[in-house]
Enzyme design. Structure first.
Site, PDB file in Angstrom:
ATOM      1  N   TYR A  17       0.806  -1.220   0.000  1.00 44.25           N
ATOM      2  CA  TYR A  17       0.000   0.000   0.000  1.00 44.25           C
ATOM      3  C   TYR A  17       0.844   1.278   0.000  1.00 44.25           C
ATOM      4  CZ  TYR A  17      -3.921  -3.061   1.283  1.00 44.25           C
ATOM      5  OH  TYR A  17      -4.877  -4.048   1.302  1.00 44.25           O
ATOM      6  N   HIS A  22      -4.180   6.377  -1.080  1.00 47.21           N
ATOM      7  CA  HIS A  22      -4.639   6.499   0.305  1.00 47.21           C
ATOM      8  C   HIS A  22      -3.487   6.771   1.270  1.00 47.21           C
ATOM      9  CE1 HIS A  22      -8.300   6.538   2.415  1.00 47.21           C
ATOM     10  NE2 HIS A  22      -8.408   5.281   2.785  1.00 47.21           N
ATOM     11  N   PHE A  68      -4.613  -0.264  10.121  1.00 47.13           N
ATOM     12  CA  PHE A  68      -5.371   0.060   8.919  1.00 47.13           C
ATOM     13  C   PHE A  68      -6.033   1.420   9.096  1.00 47.13           C
ATOM     14  CE2 PHE A  68      -4.803  -4.445   8.076  1.00 47.13           C
ATOM     15  CZ  PHE A  68      -4.526  -4.414   6.715  1.00 47.13           C
ATOM     16  N   ASN A  70      -8.909   2.780   8.994  1.00 52.22           N
ATOM     17  CA  ASN A  70     -10.090   3.003   9.827  1.00 52.22           C
ATOM     18  C   ASN A  70      -9.845   2.740  11.311  1.00 52.22           C
ATOM     19  OD1 ASN A  70      -9.859   0.243   9.619  1.00 52.22           O
ATOM     20  ND2 ASN A  70     -12.015  -0.135   9.166  1.00 52.22           N
ATOM     21  N   ASN A 116     -12.292   7.899   6.378  1.00 54.43           N
ATOM     22  CA  ASN A 116     -12.365   6.919   7.461  1.00 54.43           C
ATOM     23  C   ASN A 116     -11.254   7.054   8.495  1.00 54.43           C
ATOM     24  OD1 ASN A 116     -14.744   5.674   6.632  1.00 54.43           O
ATOM     25  ND2 ASN A 116     -13.668   4.265   5.264  1.00 54.43           N
TER      26      ASN A 116
END
Length: 207
Positions: A17, A22, A68, A70, A116
């Protein structure tokens, strides 16, 4: 920005990621740390990667949560409790769908606007408190039918990445300059005016 004691770059963990849209919040933090000749180190106590930097004789903690997106608030809460840092003393950097790549804004808000990571930070640290953010534009998918959840976890193309890196460079310059304004209260408007000035002069260095 003289009251800022902690800068947080929101991101998802796991190496795959790292280069996704993001995770652009962590791009800024990593760039800032690199400029300081420091390295982020894994800190299990804070559930993330952290270090301390010095900007114009002011010590500032920096953090990239290793949770993560959230669950970002858990990591932010851990480090803020340890160092007794209040939410209004935290600058959070994150991706923003409603800004195109290359655009960046400082925001002083108490709402999550659908993000989020910010949603969880507010849920954990306090929902009615305004705190400063840097929103880094990633834009929205050209195809309106493309799922947002899939889009933010994809990588920007080469031209978009150059624009995002330019925005990050400009935002970092504002961070330095605003901290230098020791006796001046920097408002959202004044920070963005400073940012607009730098957006006309920032130069990208190709690797």
């Amino acid at each position: 920005m003289k009251e800022i004691k902690l800068i947080v770059g929101l991101a998802n963990p796991i190496k795959k990621y790292n280069d996704t849209r993001h995770n652009v919040g962590s791009w800024l933090v990593n760039s800032l740390v690199t400029q300081q000749n420091k390295k982020l180190k894994k800190n299990n106590k804070f559930l993330g990667y952290s270090t301390e930097i010095n900007i114009l004789s002011k010590n500032i903690h920096v953090l990239v949560p290793d949770t993560f997106m959230n669950l970002s608030g858990i990591s932010v809460l851990a480090i803020s409790n340890f160092y007794n840092i209040k939410l209004h003393e935290i600058l959070v950097v994150h991706d923003e769908l409603d800004l195109k790549p290359g655009n960046v804004k400082f925001r002083l808000r108490s709402s999550h606007n659908g993000h989020n990571g910010i949603r969880n930070v507010l849920a954990v640290l306090g929902t009615n408190i305004k705190f400063l953010r840097i929103q880094i534009g990633i834009g929205r998918p050209i195809n309106s039918g493309y799922k947002i959840s899939k889009f933010v976890l994809s990588k920007p193309n080469v031209s978009e990445k150059l624009l995002i890196n330019r925005a990050i460079l400009c935002a970092i310059r504002v961070i330095y300059d605003s901290i230098n304004q020791r006796n001046v209260i920097m408002t959202e408007s004044s920070l963005n005016s400073m940012l607009d000035h730098y957006m006309n002069s920032c130069v990208i260095h190709h690797n």
